[in-house]
Design a protein around this motif. Structure first.
Motif: not given
Length: 208
Positions: A191-192, A119, A188, A126, A184, A122
């Motif tokens: 990340q976007r 994590h 996410l 990001s 989560p 990630t």
């Protein structure tokens, strides 16, 4: 003291680069701490930009401190990026991240992949992608600094991280982004962000 004496006062001009020095620490029976030091580069030299002292977790592995320091540095860089667009517009700027833990720095830079702390990986990638999308890949620099080899800013980051490890009750913690790691949907969403910003800027290469 020599390094401090060589720093300049902040001039009234556009900076050339921002340098973040990061380090983590975990003493026996202590918390996992992180230290981040910022130097701002101008044509005349380097100016002191500030420092962050953070507790990453109350207990755990020192690697979490190294990763956490890089995460805080990236968040700080993004905050300064927001400030940059407001005050300097499209003026060029470089971001340098200096670290002594290869797994942390090169993980954030996208050069390493590890099984530990997925994590963290990630989140770091990001945040780095948001910064890269704004300023360009060639403006992102990842620099390894050998630990305890006399680099004064790495030593300062190490000292700050040790203080956080020794005195967790006196130092801010990292609940801000720990909430993202354990949700989560929030992870996410982070990340976007880079894609959303590229679409808002009408970048022709942004995924639709």
């Amino acid at each position: 003291y020599d390094a401090l004496s060589e720093l300049i006062s902040t001039p009234e001009e556009v900076p050339l680069a921002l340098h973040f020095y990061t380090d983590g620490s975990k003493i026996p029976d202590g918390a996992v701490g992180a230290g981040i030091v910022l130097l701002t580069e101008y044509r005349q030299g380097l100016a002191y930009g500030g420092a962050l002292c953070k507790v990453i977790t109350p207990e755990g592995h020192a690697g979490a401190g190294e990763n956490g320091a890089v995460i805080w540095a990236l968040l700080w860089a993004l905050q300064l990026s927001n400030h940059w667009w407001t005050h300097f517009g499209a003026a060029d700027i470089h971001f340098y991240f200096h670290f002594d833990a290869l797994n942390a720095g090169y993980l954030a830079g996208g050069y390493y992949r590890t099984k530990q702390f997925p994590h963290h990986r990630t989140l770091m990638r990001s945040l780095a992608q948001i910064l890269q999308g704004r300023h360009g890949l060639s403006r992102m620099h990842w620099r390894h600094v050998k630990a305890h080899a006399g680099n004064p800013w790495n030593e300062l980051a190490d000292t700050i991280a040790k203080f956080a490890s020794q005195h967790p009750d006196q130092v801010p913690h990292s609940e801000l982004w720990h909430a993202w790691l354990h949700d989560p949907a929030q992870l996410l969403a982070v990340q976007r962000v880079w894609n959303l910003e590229q679409m808002q800027a009408e970048c022709p290469h942004a995924p639709q």
